[in-house]
Design a protein around this motif. Sequence first.
Motif, mmCIF file in Angstrom:
data_model
loop_
_atom_site.group_PDB
_atom_site.id
_atom_site.type_symbol
_atom_site.label_atom_id
_atom_site.label_comp_id
_atom_site.label_asym_id
_atom_site.label_seq_id
_atom_site.Cartn_x
_atom_site.Cartn_y
_atom_site.Cartn_z
ATOM 1 N N PRO A 137 0.787 -1.235 0.000
ATOM 2 C CA PRO A 137 0.000 0.000 0.000
ATOM 3 C C PRO A 137 0.823 1.292 0.000
ATOM 4 O O PRO A 137 0.400 2.283 -0.567
ATOM 5 N N HIS A 138 2.009 1.256 0.610
ATOM 6 C CA HIS A 138 2.774 2.494 0.711
ATOM 7 C C HIS A 138 3.632 2.759 -0.512
ATOM 8 O O HIS A 138 4.080 3.880 -0.722
ATOM 9 N N LEU A 139 3.877 1.744 -1.311
ATOM 10 C CA LEU A 139 4.695 1.950 -2.503
ATOM 11 C C LEU A 139 3.859 2.592 -3.602
ATOM 12 O O LEU A 139 2.635 2.548 -3.587
ATOM 13 N N THR A 140 4.567 3.168 -4.580
ATOM 14 C CA THR A 140 3.834 3.836 -5.647
ATOM 15 C C THR A 140 3.280 2.822 -6.636
ATOM 16 O O THR A 140 3.626 1.647 -6.613
ATOM 17 N N VAL A 141 2.412 3.325 -7.494
ATOM 18 C CA VAL A 141 1.820 2.501 -8.531
ATOM 19 C C VAL A 141 2.915 1.835 -9.354
ATOM 20 O O VAL A 141 2.910 0.618 -9.584
ATOM 21 N N GLU A 142 3.882 2.653 -9.752
ATOM 22 C CA GLU A 142 4.973 2.150 -10.583
ATOM 23 C C GLU A 142 5.764 1.057 -9.861
ATOM 24 O O GLU A 142 6.032 -0.013 -10.413
ATOM 25 N N GLU A 143 6.093 1.326 -8.613
ATOM 26 C CA GLU A 143 6.874 0.341 -7.855
ATOM 27 C C GLU A 143 6.100 -0.955 -7.683
ATOM 28 O O GLU A 143 6.667 -2.047 -7.764
ATOM 29 N N ASN A 144 4.802 -0.830 -7.483
ATOM 30 C CA ASN A 144 3.993 -2.022 -7.312
ATOM 31 C C ASN A 144 3.940 -2.858 -8.583
ATOM 32 O O ASN A 144 3.997 -4.072 -8.534
ATOM 33 N N ILE A 145 3.813 -2.184 -9.716
ATOM 34 C CA ILE A 145 3.667 -2.929 -10.961
ATOM 35 C C ILE A 145 4.905 -3.783 -11.210
ATOM 36 O O ILE A 145 4.810 -4.915 -11.672
ATOM 37 N N LEU A 146 6.078 -3.252 -10.880
ATOM 38 C CA LEU A 146 7.288 -4.017 -11.160
ATOM 39 C C LEU A 146 7.908 -4.639 -9.920
ATOM 40 O O LEU A 146 9.063 -5.049 -9.944
ATOM 41 N N LEU A 147 7.115 -4.727 -8.872
ATOM 42 C CA LEU A 147 7.649 -5.292 -7.633
ATOM 43 C C LEU A 147 8.116 -6.738 -7.885
ATOM 44 O O LEU A 147 7.370 -7.572 -8.351
ATOM 45 N N GLY A 148 9.366 -6.994 -7.565
ATOM 46 C CA GLY A 148 9.905 -8.342 -7.758
ATOM 47 C C GLY A 148 10.428 -8.575 -9.166
ATOM 48 O O GLY A 148 11.072 -9.577 -9.447
ATOM 49 N N ASP A 149 10.165 -7.654 -10.075
ATOM 50 C CA ASP A 149 10.605 -7.793 -11.461
ATOM 51 C C ASP A 149 11.348 -6.549 -11.906
ATOM 52 O O ASP A 149 11.404 -6.241 -13.098
ATOM 53 N N GLU A 150 11.915 -5.808 -10.997
ATOM 54 C CA GLU A 150 12.536 -4.540 -11.329
ATOM 55 C C GLU A 150 13.662 -4.727 -12.342
ATOM 56 O O GLU A 150 14.488 -5.625 -12.194
ATOM 57 N N PRO A 151 13.657 -3.896 -13.395
ATOM 58 C CA PRO A 151 14.775 -3.960 -14.329
ATOM 59 C C PRO A 151 16.019 -3.415 -13.628
ATOM 60 O O PRO A 151 16.034 -2.265 -13.218
ATOM 61 N N THR A 156 20.548 -3.844 -12.838
ATOM 62 C CA THR A 156 21.852 -4.461 -12.982
ATOM 63 C C THR A 156 22.508 -4.464 -11.618
ATOM 64 O O THR A 156 22.646 -3.411 -11.009
ATOM 65 N N PHE A 157 22.883 -5.632 -11.150
ATOM 66 C CA PHE A 157 23.504 -5.773 -9.834
ATOM 67 C C PHE A 157 22.722 -5.004 -8.768
ATOM 68 O O PHE A 157 23.300 -4.298 -7.954
ATOM 69 N N GLY A 158 21.422 -5.143 -8.799
ATOM 70 C CA GLY A 158 20.619 -4.529 -7.758
ATOM 71 C C GLY A 158 20.381 -3.041 -7.934
ATOM 72 O O GLY A 158 19.699 -2.421 -7.147
ATOM 73 N N TRP A 159 20.955 -2.438 -8.984
ATOM 74 C CA TRP A 159 20.719 -1.026 -9.241
ATOM 75 C C TRP A 159 19.525 -0.905 -10.182
ATOM 76 O O TRP A 159 19.552 -1.392 -11.298
ATOM 77 N N ILE A 160 18.472 -0.247 -9.692
ATOM 78 C CA ILE A 160 17.239 -0.208 -10.486
ATOM 79 C C ILE A 160 17.329 0.857 -11.575
ATOM 80 O O ILE A 160 17.730 1.987 -11.312
#
Lengths: 501, 331
Positions: free
Chosen positions: A92-106, A108-112
């Motif tokens: 609930p506290h994350l943004t729409v964008e963050e939620n959509i890609l939660l767990g699938d963030e593009p 490199t080495f953890g840098w979004i």
Amino acid sequence: MTPRLRMLGVKKSFGATHALRNVNLDVSPGEVHALIGENGAGKSTLMKILSGAYTPDAGKIELDGREFTSTNPWHARRSGIAMIYQELNLAPHLTVEENILLGDEPATFGWIHRSQRRQMAREALAELRHENIPLSAPVRSRPIAEQQVVEIARALVGKSKILIMDEPTSSLTEVDTKNLFAVIARLRERGVSIIYISHFLEECKQVSDRYTVLRDGESVGTGEMASADLHDIIRLMVGREIKDIYPRTPHRLGKPVLELRAVAGETKPRCVDLLLREGEILGIAGLVGAGRTETLRACFGLDRLRSGSVWVDSREQTHRTPKQRLREGIGLLSENRKEEGLMLNRTLAENLTITRHGPIAKFGVISNRRQNQVTMDWMQRLDVRARGPTQQISELSGGNQQKVAFGRLLHHNARVLLLDEPTRGVDVGSKVQIYQLMGQLAAEGKAIVFVSSYLAELLGVCDTIGVMCRGVLSEIRPVSEWTEHSIISVAIGHTEAQNSR
Amino acid sequence: MKNRSADSPDRTTKIRTLLNVLGPFLGLAFVIGLFSLSNEVRPYFLTGANFKIILIQTVIVATSALGMTMIIVSGGIDLSAGSMVALTSVASATLLVKGYSPSAAVVLTVLAGGCLGLVNGIAIAGFRMMPFIVTLGMMGIARGTAKWLAGNQTVNPPETPINNIMGLVDPIHLFPLPPGVWITIGLAVLMAVVMRQTIFGRYIFAIGSNESTARLCGIRVRLQKLIIYAVAGSFFGLAGLMQLSRLTQGDPTAAIGLELDIIAAVVIGGASLSGGAGSILGSMIGALIMAVLRNGSNQMGWPTYMQEIIIGVVIILAVGLDRLRQRRNNI
Ligand SMILES: Nc1ncnc2c1ncn2[C@@H]1O[C@H](COP(=O)(O)OP(=O)(O)OP(=O)(O)O)[C@@H](O)[C@H]1O
Ligand SMILES: [Mg+2]
């Protein structure tokens, strides 16, 4: 052709509850497969097994001809299985964008890669024709229907082979549903298999190629949708015939009990005038975000009123707390049972009786025996499938949870019922029971405000209907003066449709 | 009827509740068994006299845990408990020095605790501030006030019957137990009934489980919270009295870090820090486990740093087990 997915003899029990006794399911590539069954039949459990949230007790799962054991949701997602859960699963506290890609963030080495993430989120929303949802707004600040869109968008990113949709349309409007169907058609062309769960059988019929019916944890029938008859499917799922979907109990309208005069809230609603009489079932239609939920909340005292007045029994009672409203005999059923409607980690009995302890307590001390007795009575009347009054509510199937939330108003003996999407996630058989119940309540002289996005049911059970558009409630007219078409045109703000009738 | 539940009415639920209740008891049996393993320690550890000491050592944590359980079940937390115990013990010592009668001192001390709790409650419920922050502030305020009131030294009151509350009359046998133990047991029974069987208790669970639902169901959430923190404060005040009785003096630097023991006891007893779950019985067993651990480690001759490490590990283990149990219950 090898099927995309084959499930054979799947079994799963929770303690003494046999959620799945023996289920077989076959789905081909590029097929939309409807999974149909009553509340508690085991649909969600089956899909949670496929998506790795539960492990089955027995049975075999094959994915593209190879044996597949999904150990956890992450593994399932890597194997190309995406799921839209029945209960919204957003942070609930994350943004729409963050939620959509939660767990699938593009990354490199953890840098979004933020811009890329933004792009992907935007594309997913665009596919659903919802470019308007602000990407950087926290998800909890958006109405529940938009949250549902976000939940769906989440399943669209990434390359899935199987997409499971557990009641995706339960809080979507017709327009959004149409968009969703268009997306489903596109995905199907790409060869994605879709398992579609819904209690709207017309929807299933419209969108799917084949179907499987579950009853009491067993698959009892499967076939081609095109050649199937809905009545046969209903008979398969319920085990009996349902003749009249919208039963009407004769009832008469009496004295006014609730009146809203030019009510306006902080942002929504902007102007609502409404008169509710004893024995009336008043439907409120409208697009999501039109302010229907906010109207009920303001009326019930959950949100502040900015102007206007509320009259109960022809006396002005404008600024009241929920407690006072309950005492006046007004009850509200929330559209969001997970966030607001229910205390998920408490028992069924507690959830049902929390607003009225009179019949089960003396001097503030609760009698367990009385409490369980009362709860059992309601469980029978509402046909709630559960182990017993002391089962934790989160263990019930979605539809059964909804019945408990509804049961709370009945136990409270409310004489004005504000129902926000009361049949959300409820199966056909139980919907008919709820309509019947509403009819009975009206016949007893109780008054009901019925907010729903499902026009057919509004037209089927209401006496009068008003339509909300951008925070303003239209004139309320008898149901006979409305058609689906005229409701939609008012809802989307075509005023000429109003005049031309 | 279509209710296919008829064949197993609620059995699973009952078994599960039983397991949840039994869990802390098993933990207690485990730690007692552990210390009884050693041949040298057993003759001293497993005696009535030692258990009497353990019970006395439990009392302060247990009394405070009664209040803390309410707070944690309602979804809050109180970090100021330890400081409040110190402040109230200094306050009652000062009252006795000033010549108040013991009974007046008792009443006033408990009331003082209640008032401190009420202040917490007003900030949390009235101004909607985070319990963690508010009580962190109160932790400093109460501790500072205690030192101020005591003039930065211990306050030595005259000999009064208050000292008997925790007095060790017959140090060789388990019975008679000092009044403090009986008071705690009595209050625990009362609170267990309040939490489980009364509407007031229901509301506490409701608020902790889902505050929005509680509001929707007409519960006056803020008033309820106010009461919860105030009542919990009086329990801390009572614990302060017991502290005074045990030390026979008001020490403003006593009970440092006590709040952590109290919270640990409640959590070991099965309460969830996210609210909506917990029990008085569990918290009491949790308090006993903490006392047995401290007492046993002393008997084993372990240095204090070992005790601290062990207690830390036990807390994490207890909470970890609880999570596992929850995960099995529902995903
Ligand atoms: N975690 C659990 N613990 C105990 N019983 C459970 C659990 N999850 C589901 N059940 C039980 O399993 C049965 C099937 O539930 P499931 O959620 O699969 O139903 P469903 O077909 O999805 O129903 P609905 O249409 O209402 O969503 C129900 O009787 C439910 O009470
Ligand atoms: Mg379901």
